[in-house]
Every structure is written in structure tokens, then in C-alpha cells.
Design an enzyme around this catalytic site. Sequence first.
Site, PDB file in Angstrom:
ATOM      1  N   ASP A  37      25.893   1.332   3.293  1.00  0.00           N
ATOM      2  CA  ASP A  37      25.690   1.864   4.374  1.00  0.00           C
ATOM      3  C   ASP A  37      24.619   2.456   5.390  1.00  0.00           C
ATOM      4  O   ASP A  37      23.356   2.679   6.180  1.00  0.00           O
ATOM      5  CB  ASP A  37      26.892   3.603   4.781  1.00  0.00           C
ATOM      6  N   HIS A  77      14.263  14.290  -3.149  1.00  0.00           N
ATOM      7  CA  HIS A  77      13.965  13.780  -2.432  1.00  0.00           C
ATOM      8  C   HIS A  77      12.266  12.934  -1.955  1.00  0.00           C
ATOM      9  O   HIS A  77      11.819  14.195  -1.603  1.00  0.00           O
ATOM     10  CB  HIS A  77      14.999  13.411  -1.329  1.00  0.00           C
ATOM     11  N   ARG A 136      19.801  12.429   6.972  1.00  0.00           N
ATOM     12  CA  ARG A 136      18.798  12.711   8.164  1.00  0.00           C
ATOM     13  C   ARG A 136      19.508  13.827   8.991  1.00  0.00           C
ATOM     14  O   ARG A 136      18.855  15.004   9.285  1.00  0.00           O
ATOM     15  CB  ARG A 136      18.706  11.393   9.085  1.00  0.00           C
ATOM     16  N   HIS A 173      18.911  15.132   1.125  1.00  0.00           N
ATOM     17  CA  HIS A 173      17.829  14.065   2.086  1.00  0.00           C
ATOM     18  C   HIS A 173      18.604  14.118   2.692  1.00  0.00           C
ATOM     19  O   HIS A 173      17.673  12.909   4.148  1.00  0.00           O
ATOM     20  CB  HIS A 173      18.271  12.423   1.243  1.00  0.00           C
ATOM     21  N   GLU A 209      24.557   5.877   8.856  1.00  0.00           N
ATOM     22  CA  GLU A 209      25.630   5.170   7.987  1.00  0.00           C
ATOM     23  C   GLU A 209      26.811   5.064   8.291  1.00  0.00           C
ATOM     24  O   GLU A 209      27.595   3.944   8.619  1.00  0.00           O
ATOM     25  CB  GLU A 209      25.674   6.420   6.286  1.00  0.00           C
ATOM     26  N   GLU A 264      31.287  -1.796  -1.565  1.00  0.00           N
ATOM     27  CA  GLU A 264      31.973  -0.487  -0.891  1.00  0.00           C
ATOM     28  C   GLU A 264      32.010  -0.533   0.416  1.00  0.00           C
ATOM     29  O   GLU A 264      31.465   0.505   1.590  1.00  0.00           O
ATOM     30  CB  GLU A 264      30.514   0.837  -1.265  1.00  0.00           C
TER      31      GLU A 264
HETATM   32  C1  UD1 Z   1      17.900   6.504   3.305  1.00  0.00           C
HETATM   33  C2  UD1 Z   1      19.090   6.037   3.881  1.00  0.00           C
HETATM   34  C3  UD1 Z   1      20.222   6.375   3.442  1.00  0.00           C
HETATM   35  C4  UD1 Z   1      20.815   7.323   1.919  1.00  0.00           C
HETATM   36  C5  UD1 Z   1      19.147   7.515   0.875  1.00  0.00           C
HETATM   37  C6  UD1 Z   1      19.561   7.591  -0.413  1.00  0.00           C
HETATM   38  C7  UD1 Z   1      18.818   4.714   5.768  1.00  0.00           C
HETATM   39  C8  UD1 Z   1      18.714   4.955   7.516  1.00  0.00           C
HETATM   40  N1  UD1 Z   1      18.301   5.393   5.381  1.00  0.00           N
HETATM   41  O1  UD1 Z   1      17.789   7.336   3.624  1.00  0.00           O
HETATM   42  O2  UD1 Z   1      21.563   5.841   4.447  1.00  0.00           O
HETATM   43  O3  UD1 Z   1      21.469   7.768   1.879  1.00  0.00           O
HETATM   44  O4  UD1 Z   1      18.132   6.418   1.213  1.00  0.00           O
HETATM   45  O5  UD1 Z   1      18.872   8.218  -0.304  1.00  0.00           O
HETATM   46  O6  UD1 Z   1      19.550   3.748   5.716  1.00  0.00           O
HETATM   47  N2  UD1 Z   1      10.107   7.780   0.391  1.00  0.00           N
HETATM   48  C9  UD1 Z   1       9.249   6.976  -0.946  1.00  0.00           C
HETATM   49  N3  UD1 Z   1       9.456   6.881  -1.435  1.00  0.00           N
HETATM   50  C10 UD1 Z   1      10.923   5.818  -1.655  1.00  0.00           C
HETATM   51  C11 UD1 Z   1      11.862   6.378  -0.713  1.00  0.00           C
HETATM   52  C12 UD1 Z   1      11.672   7.420  -0.107  1.00  0.00           C
HETATM   53  O7  UD1 Z   1       8.425   7.632  -0.218  1.00  0.00           O
HETATM   54  O8  UD1 Z   1      11.180   5.690  -2.546  1.00  0.00           O
HETATM   55  C13 UD1 Z   1      10.115   8.420   1.606  1.00  0.00           C
HETATM   56  C14 UD1 Z   1       9.204   7.540   2.290  1.00  0.00           C
HETATM   57  O9  UD1 Z   1       8.117   8.231   3.177  1.00  0.00           O
HETATM   58  C15 UD1 Z   1      10.211   7.567   3.424  1.00  0.00           C
HETATM   59  C16 UD1 Z   1      11.366   8.424   3.804  1.00  0.00           C
HETATM   60  O10 UD1 Z   1      11.230   9.103   2.630  1.00  0.00           O
HETATM   61  O11 UD1 Z   1       9.372   6.703   5.103  1.00  0.00           O
HETATM   62  C17 UD1 Z   1      12.605   8.169   3.887  1.00  0.00           C
HETATM   63  O12 UD1 Z   1      13.469   7.153   2.866  1.00  0.00           O
HETATM   64  P1  UD1 Z   1      13.956   6.632   4.628  1.00  0.00           P
HETATM   65  O13 UD1 Z   1      14.693   4.968   3.225  1.00  0.00           O
HETATM   66  O14 UD1 Z   1      13.675   5.545   5.592  1.00  0.00           O
HETATM   67  O15 UD1 Z   1      15.147   7.587   4.507  1.00  0.00           O
HETATM   68  P2  UD1 Z   1      16.480   8.528   3.869  1.00  0.00           P
HETATM   69  O16 UD1 Z   1      16.421   9.636   3.621  1.00  0.00           O
HETATM   70  O17 UD1 Z   1      15.809   7.837   2.201  1.00  0.00           O
HETATM   71  N1  UDP Z   2      20.423  10.524  -8.630  1.00  0.00           N
HETATM   72  C1  UDP Z   2      19.187   9.917  -9.141  1.00  0.00           C
HETATM   73  N2  UDP Z   2      18.123  10.682  -9.336  1.00  0.00           N
HETATM   74  C2  UDP Z   2      17.656  12.121  -8.669  1.00  0.00           C
HETATM   75  C3  UDP Z   2      19.209  12.186  -7.870  1.00  0.00           C
HETATM   76  C4  UDP Z   2      19.908  11.778  -7.573  1.00  0.00           C
HETATM   77  O1  UDP Z   2      19.440   8.906  -9.999  1.00  0.00           O
HETATM   78  O2  UDP Z   2      17.059  12.630  -9.110  1.00  0.00           O
HETATM   79  C5  UDP Z   2      21.778   9.443  -8.212  1.00  0.00           C
HETATM   80  C6  UDP Z   2      22.729  10.011  -8.312  1.00  0.00           C
HETATM   81  O3  UDP Z   2      22.687  10.487  -9.693  1.00  0.00           O
HETATM   82  C7  UDP Z   2      23.755   8.878  -7.070  1.00  0.00           C
HETATM   83  C8  UDP Z   2      22.311   8.475  -5.990  1.00  0.00           C
HETATM   84  O4  UDP Z   2      21.021   8.532  -6.556  1.00  0.00           O
HETATM   85  O5  UDP Z   2      24.367   7.596  -8.137  1.00  0.00           O
HETATM   86  C9  UDP Z   2      22.617   9.079  -4.737  1.00  0.00           C
HETATM   87  O6  UDP Z   2      21.518   8.892  -4.199  1.00  0.00           O
HETATM   88  P1  UDP Z   2      21.507   9.486  -2.844  1.00  0.00           P
HETATM   89  O7  UDP Z   2      21.450  10.397  -3.096  1.00  0.00           O
HETATM   90  O8  UDP Z   2      19.739   9.703  -3.153  1.00  0.00           O
HETATM   91  O9  UDP Z   2      21.412   8.791  -2.197  1.00  0.00           O
HETATM   92  P2  UDP Z   2      23.708   8.534  -1.466  1.00  0.00           P
HETATM   93  O10 UDP Z   2      24.156   8.053  -2.462  1.00  0.00           O
HETATM   94  O11 UDP Z   2      23.658   9.612  -0.393  1.00  0.00           O
HETATM   95  O12 UDP Z   2      23.671   7.234  -0.151  1.00  0.00           O
END
Ligand code: UD1
Ligand code: UDP
Length: 381
Positions: free
Chosen positions: A98, A242, A211, A209, A134, A120
Site C-alpha cells: 500500500d 524511523h 503520516r 512512523h 495507504e 498483500e
Molecule cells: C512510507 C510509506 C508507508 C510505509 C512506510 C514504511 C508512502 C506514502 N508511505 O512512509 O506506507 O508504511 O514507508 O516505513 O508510501 N527517510 C530517510 N531514509 C530512509 C527512509 C526514509 O531519510 O531510508 C526519510 C526521508 O527524509 C523521507 C522521509 O523519511 O523523505 C519519509 O519517507 P516516506 O517514504 O515519504 O514516508 P514514510 O513515512 O517512510
Molecule cells: N523493522 C525493521 N527494523 C526496525 C523496525 C521495523 O526491520 O528498526 C521491520 C518490522 O519487523 C516489519 C517492517 O520493518 O517487518 C515494518 O516496517 P514499517 O513499520 O516501516 O512499515 P509498515 O509495515 O507500517 O508499512
Amino acid sequence: MKKLKVMSIFGTRPEAIKMAPVILELKKFSEIESIVAVTAQHREMLDQVLRLFDIRPDFDLNIMSEGQTLFDITSRALLGLNKVLTEAKPDVILVHGDTTTTFAGALAAFYHQIEVGHVEAGLRTRNKFSPYPEEMNRRLTGSLADLNFAPTETAKENLLRENVPAEKIFVTGNTVIDALLKTVRADFKFPEEFSRINFDKKIILVTTHRRENLGEPLRQVYKALKALVEEFSDIEIIFPVHKNPKVREVVKEELGGLDRVFLTDPLDYEPFANLMNRATLILSDSGGVQEEAPALGKPVLVLRDTTERPEALAAGTVKLIGTNREKVYNAAKLLLTDAAAYKKMAEARSPYGDGHAAERIVKALLWKHKFSSERPEEFTG
Ligand code: UD1
Ligand code: UDP
């Protein structure tokens, strides 16, 4: 016979964890050419998973930017994937779950008239804005999907209700359980940097994490955590934070420098999954964690108002508590002080899978494309 070209498209940590078992399975079949394209909507958090499962992408769009908006992710992923699909010409693409990469991947494939498999599929809250974005990402992806790999019977029912034909739905179990079972071991040795953690205390593992929780809701959760650690001297909070700067800022303000609160960067999946296995209690707004923790018999307090994962709620291993400070504090306190309430939640159940989801997905692809005459048996829970 010509090989079936299957391209897996993903961009974030959870998609990578949940697609890794599928990619490893695809590799086993000589009839299949497996191609991996990552948008890298996440960078470091994605790379952690790619390293663990030794996945080397054939295409890497590297789109992440700090503070990216939904418009940034959607447009960069869509334009990048246009080029990738033009060059690689897969027969079928697989997207997961999602995220915005998921939706952009399905849309790009649709524009190229390429078959879309949705791993999924069928999770729903029916609330357009929760979780945001999502819920709409998965509904829109569902509209574009030709093959729907529903993790559970409930997800299948959701799709049937939306008039998706039954023959396009396969109940497979969730691939996250495949990944978890490959990763959690009773004798896991934590790396040196974990020596700071006192495993004699009750471990409370936290991740946040979403939004819709950014800002004040998360601040309320962190204030509740602070109150808990001040009241209970026998707990230790481990909180891999995160990478989102909007999460990190508030965590630092509310929890920085506190005794028995261990703040770290996101952990590699191996130590994280094994920490879940050692935890007394988990507080999280994550989707994946809600699926993994019940399989390990760990209670999860879900820091959200809605969930698209009702199976663990029904099984009693997770509780939806939202982000209100008092509610979070009271729910955690109850589990720390009332052994019967704790025991009721802490029974290991695995409504989400049996570790064979990826096999079913690949079997379904081979069956659909007439490489085999055998439709896979469904996961029955
Ligand atoms: C995204 C997904 C969410 C998922 C989550 C898992 C969207 C809109 N959101 O949310 O569905 O549950 O990932 O974690 O698709 N960043 C880094 N390094 C990284 C990752 C993130 O610096 O490796 C920072 C960046 O500044 C980035 C911000 O985190 O802009 C947000 O990342 P983003 O993918 O936009 O949203 P998530 O909240 O991570
Ligand atoms: N996870 C990880 N390291 C961490 C925190 C979470 O590997 O420090 C794993 C967790 O076991 C799960 C996945 O990341 O499998 C979940 O990711 P996240 O919570 O970012 O996204 P969501 O599932 O909400 O989309």
C-alpha cells in the site's frame, strides 16, 4: 517455451521485507526470469533489507529526497518506471501492499498494458484517510490488479465484496511470516552494540512512523512512554527511530537522554525481528509489526485508530489504542501489572501465514501462465 519475465517493483523497507521471500522463490524456477526494480522511495532502510537477503536490483531509481511529498514520490516513481518498463518489457509486474511506490508501480504497468500482480491484496479499513495515503493506495492498486494475492480469507472477502472475480484471487498467507520464520532464532546472538541493553529488564519495543500520527499524536505517545519509564524501574524501552526527520525531531525532544530509553537508528531486520522475540510488550503504529508479533506471542498495543488487519484483533493479540497519552499509559500499565491480562494477549497465534506464502504466489503465477496445471492450495489459517 519462452521464459516468463516477472518484475518485482518496490521502494520501502516493509515492501522489501515482504517481497524478499517472493524474489528468492522466483529464482528457483528456470521457467522464470526474475527482474528487480526499486524506486528507493526509502534509501538506507531499503538497503538494509536488500543486504540481508542479498538482493541486487537490476534497476534503481534512487528517488528519495528528504521531506519528500506524495507528489514527489508519485511523479518520480511513475516517470522512472516508464523508462524501466520500456526497456525491460516484463510480462507481469508484482507490487506489494500500500505504499505510494505500490500504486505508482501498478499505474505505470497499466499504462504499458502489462499484467499486475498485487501481493498483500484486499486489506481495507474503508476509511479513505486512515491510514493515509495507504488505504487509497491499496484500493487504487486493487482496481488495476489482474492477480490478487490476498494474505487471508478476510482480505479475499473484501475483494469479493468489491466484485473482484474469485478466479483472480489467491489466498496465500502473508509473506512477512515467510521472512520472519527465516530470521528469528532462539539462539540469535545480538551484535556488540546491543550489549548496552539490559535483557534482565522487561523490554518494551517501540516503532512509530504513520503520516497521520506525525506531530501532536506522536508527542502524546512519547509523553506516555516517559511516564511509564519513570514509574516502572524494571522496564527498558528500545526504540529504533524511523529515518523520517518529522519523527526524529519529536522523539529527541520528548525522550532524548532518558535513563532506560535506548534510542537507535532503524535496526536491520535480523536484530529487530529477534528483539521482538525477546520483548515483553510492543507499542507500534506499523502494519508489518501487527502481523509479526502475534506469530511470536507478543502483545502489541497499536498506536492507531483504525486497522486493516482485524485478524489479530479478533485473536486477541493486538489492541487498538490510538495515541491519547492517558490511554497509551493505562493500556501499557495494565499489561505490566496484571499477569492475567498479559497472559490473555500473549498467546502465540499466526493468523497471517504459515511460512509458505511466497511458494503459493509463484505457483499461482506459473499456473496462470500455463507453465503448470496445478492451481496452488490456499492458506486456510
Ligand atoms: C512510507 C510509506 C508507508 C510505509 C512506510 C514504511 C508512502 C506514502 N508511505 O512512509 O506506507 O508504511 O514507508 O516505513 O508510501 N527517510 C530517510 N531514509 C530512509 C527512509 C526514509 O531519510 O531510508 C526519510 C526521508 O527524509 C523521507 C522521509 O523519511 O523523505 C519519509 O519517507 P516516506 O517514504 O515519504 O514516508 P514514510 O513515512 O517512510
Ligand atoms: N523493522 C525493521 N527494523 C526496525 C523496525 C521495523 O526491520 O528498526 C521491520 C518490522 O519487523 C516489519 C517492517 O520493518 O517487518 C515494518 O516496517 P514499517 O513499520 O516501516 O512499515 P509498515 O509495515 O507500517 O508499512
